[in-house]
Scaffold this active site. Structure first.
Site, PDB file in Angstrom:
ATOM      1  N   LYS A   9       0.795  -1.113  -0.265  1.00  0.00           N
ATOM      2  CA  LYS A   9      -0.054  -0.007   0.038  1.00  0.00           C
ATOM      3  C   LYS A   9       0.639   1.406  -0.065  1.00  0.00           C
ATOM      4  CE  LYS A   9      -3.934  -2.109   2.431  1.00  0.00           C
ATOM      5  NZ  LYS A   9      -4.939  -2.103   3.533  1.00  0.00           N
ATOM      6  N   TYR A  49     -12.621  -1.974  -3.280  1.00  0.00           N
ATOM      7  CA  TYR A  49     -13.153  -1.761  -1.849  1.00  0.00           C
ATOM      8  C   TYR A  49     -14.378  -1.455  -1.627  1.00  0.00           C
ATOM      9  CZ  TYR A  49      -8.371  -2.026   0.638  1.00  0.00           C
ATOM     10  OH  TYR A  49      -7.083  -2.393   0.830  1.00  0.00           O
ATOM     11  N   PHE A  57     -15.068   4.676   7.317  1.00  0.00           N
ATOM     12  CA  PHE A  57     -13.568   5.080   6.818  1.00  0.00           C
ATOM     13  C   PHE A  57     -13.516   5.244   5.274  1.00  0.00           C
ATOM     14  CE2 PHE A  57     -13.879   0.648   8.003  1.00  0.00           C
ATOM     15  CZ  PHE A  57     -13.303  -0.040   7.197  1.00  0.00           C
ATOM     16  N   ARG A  85      -2.325 -14.003   5.112  1.00  0.00           N
ATOM     17  CA  ARG A  85      -3.192 -13.341   6.162  1.00  0.00           C
ATOM     18  C   ARG A  85      -2.118 -13.560   7.384  1.00  0.00           C
ATOM     19  NH1 ARG A  85      -7.266 -10.031   4.852  1.00  0.00           N
ATOM     20  NH2 ARG A  85      -8.108 -10.271   6.792  1.00  0.00           N
ATOM     21  N   THR A  91      -5.273  -6.419  11.157  1.00  0.00           N
ATOM     22  CA  THR A  91      -5.920  -5.175  10.392  1.00  0.00           C
ATOM     23  C   THR A  91      -4.977  -3.840  11.255  1.00  0.00           C
ATOM     24  OG1 THR A  91      -7.812  -6.140   9.585  1.00  0.00           O
ATOM     25  CG2 THR A  91      -7.491  -3.807   9.606  1.00  0.00           C
ATOM     26  N   ARG A 102       2.735  -6.151   9.180  1.00  0.00           N
ATOM     27  CA  ARG A 102       2.185  -5.042   9.936  1.00  0.00           C
ATOM     28  C   ARG A 102       2.546  -4.621  11.327  1.00  0.00           C
ATOM     29  NH1 ARG A 102      -4.011  -6.897   7.960  1.00  0.00           N
ATOM     30  NH2 ARG A 102      -4.190  -5.427   5.840  1.00  0.00           N
ATOM     31  N   ASN A 112      -1.979   0.460   7.001  1.00  0.00           N
ATOM     32  CA  ASN A 112      -1.268  -0.614   7.307  1.00  0.00           C
ATOM     33  C   ASN A 112      -0.516  -1.438   6.577  1.00  0.00           C
ATOM     34  OD1 ASN A 112      -3.494  -1.549   5.885  1.00  0.00           O
ATOM     35  ND2 ASN A 112      -4.621  -2.553   7.787  1.00  0.00           N
ATOM     36  N   HIS A 115      -2.306  -5.258   1.849  1.00  0.00           N
ATOM     37  CA  HIS A 115      -3.707  -5.904   1.478  1.00  0.00           C
ATOM     38  C   HIS A 115      -3.356  -7.699   1.369  1.00  0.00           C
ATOM     39  CE1 HIS A 115      -7.560  -7.238   0.081  1.00  0.00           C
ATOM     40  NE2 HIS A 115      -6.891  -7.614  -1.033  1.00  0.00           N
ATOM     41  N   GLU A 126      -9.909 -10.535  -7.205  1.00  0.00           N
ATOM     42  CA  GLU A 126      -9.024  -9.679  -7.082  1.00  0.00           C
ATOM     43  C   GLU A 126      -7.811  -9.691  -8.019  1.00  0.00           C
ATOM     44  OE1 GLU A 126      -8.243  -9.519  -3.028  1.00  0.00           O
ATOM     45  OE2 GLU A 126     -10.275  -8.959  -2.405  1.00  0.00           O
TER      46      GLU A 126
HETATM   47  P1  ATP Z   1      -7.342  -5.665   3.460  1.00  0.00           P
HETATM   48  O1  ATP Z   1      -8.575  -5.935   2.955  1.00  0.00           O
HETATM   49  O2  ATP Z   1      -6.658  -4.456   3.133  1.00  0.00           O
HETATM   50  O3  ATP Z   1      -6.476  -6.766   3.523  1.00  0.00           O
HETATM   51  P2  ATP Z   1      -8.143  -6.162   6.054  1.00  0.00           P
HETATM   52  O4  ATP Z   1      -8.780  -7.335   5.570  1.00  0.00           O
HETATM   53  O5  ATP Z   1      -7.235  -6.547   7.214  1.00  0.00           O
HETATM   54  O6  ATP Z   1      -7.303  -5.509   5.334  1.00  0.00           O
HETATM   55  P3  ATP Z   1     -10.704  -4.714   6.174  1.00  0.00           P
HETATM   56  O7  ATP Z   1     -11.522  -4.893   7.481  1.00  0.00           O
HETATM   57  O8  ATP Z   1     -10.970  -5.451   5.054  1.00  0.00           O
HETATM   58  O9  ATP Z   1      -9.072  -5.315   6.923  1.00  0.00           O
HETATM   59  O10 ATP Z   1     -10.390  -3.395   5.762  1.00  0.00           O
HETATM   60  C1  ATP Z   1      -9.765  -2.798   4.458  1.00  0.00           C
HETATM   61  C2  ATP Z   1      -8.595  -1.808   4.922  1.00  0.00           C
HETATM   62  O11 ATP Z   1      -9.500  -0.481   5.187  1.00  0.00           O
HETATM   63  C3  ATP Z   1      -7.962  -2.065   5.903  1.00  0.00           C
HETATM   64  O12 ATP Z   1      -6.655  -2.807   5.659  1.00  0.00           O
HETATM   65  C4  ATP Z   1      -7.438  -0.539   6.501  1.00  0.00           C
HETATM   66  O13 ATP Z   1      -6.599   0.121   5.411  1.00  0.00           O
HETATM   67  C5  ATP Z   1      -8.866   0.183   6.233  1.00  0.00           C
HETATM   68  N1  ATP Z   1      -9.460   0.190   7.463  1.00  0.00           N
HETATM   69  C6  ATP Z   1     -10.142  -0.796   8.063  1.00  0.00           C
HETATM   70  N2  ATP Z   1     -10.595  -0.477   9.342  1.00  0.00           N
HETATM   71  C7  ATP Z   1     -10.549   0.815   9.387  1.00  0.00           C
HETATM   72  C8  ATP Z   1     -10.574   1.739  10.387  1.00  0.00           C
HETATM   73  N3  ATP Z   1     -11.360   1.497  11.446  1.00  0.00           N
HETATM   74  N4  ATP Z   1     -10.210   2.993  10.378  1.00  0.00           N
HETATM   75  C9  ATP Z   1      -9.533   3.471   9.073  1.00  0.00           C
HETATM   76  N5  ATP Z   1      -9.332   2.469   7.863  1.00  0.00           N
HETATM   77  C10 ATP Z   1      -9.673   1.088   8.146  1.00  0.00           C
HETATM   78 MG    MG Z   2     -10.183  -7.007   3.648  1.00  0.00          MG
END
Ligand code: ATP
Ligand code: MG
Length: 138
Positions: A9, A49, A57, A85, A91, A102, A112, A115, A126
């Site tokens: 990212k 997304y 967010f 993962r 996350t 992370r 973070n 992805h 994807e």
């Molecule tokens: P990713 O999908 O990016 O692999 P993830 O599956 O761990 O991450 P998700 O819940 O799918 O987490 O959220 C997607 C992305 O949105 C996160 O990786 C982060 O960049 C952002 N994000 C998630 N939760 C928050 C939050 N509470 N505040 C701000 N940004 C957030």
């Molecule tokens: Mg995710």
């Protein structure tokens, strides 16, 4: 053998961490079988997304994901989705285990660093979103 989709990212590409993250990927027995550095358009980021479009967010997330280049990747290995993962960590980097990407590199819950797909089904969707077959040479 299975595949997963990864994004390095903007917070990570900006801090010159692509190589450091790739080193951890390769050391964990995942093979980077396709990779390109691109700048996401707003449309691309919103489409990618889309599952989060009702979240508070979402707008911030799109701003962030389009703020600098990302590196999109296809990773291959045994149980690739779960393996990656685990390597990524939680996350929120505050909850990420020592040794995870992370834990080592992420700034906060949004910035973070990486992805990774959360299922084989989403991995396929994807990968197809960013790569055509000629770009995946193994
Ligand atoms: P990713 O999908 O990016 O692999 P993830 O599956 O761990 O991450 P998700 O819940 O799918 O987490 O959220 C997607 C992305 O949105 C996160 O990786 C982060 O960049 C952002 N994000 C998630 N939760 C928050 C939050 N509470 N505040 C701000 N940004 C957030
Ligand atoms: Mg995710």
């Amino acid at each position: 053998m299975s595949r997963t989709f990864s994004i390095i990212k903007p917070d990570a590409t900006k801090r010159n961490l692509t190589g450091s993250i790739n080193k951890k990927i390769e050391e964990s027995n995942l093979k980077i079988i396709a990779q390109k550095r691109i700048k996401l358009s707003k449309d691309q980021a919103q489409g990618f997304y889309a599952v989060h479009k009702e979240k508070s967010f979402f707008n911030e997330l799109i701003e962030y994901m389009t703020s600098a280049p990302v590196v999109v990747q296809v990773l291959e290995g045994e149980n690739a989705v779960n393996l990656y993962r685990e390597l990524m960590g939680s996350t929120n980097p505050k909850d990420a285990k020592v040794g995870t990407i992370r834990n080592e590199f992420a700034i906060d819950i949004q910035e973070n660093s990486v992805h990774g797909s959360d299922s084989d089904e989403n991995a396929k969707i994807e990968i197809d979103y960013f790569f055509n077959n000629e770009e995946i040479v193994g």
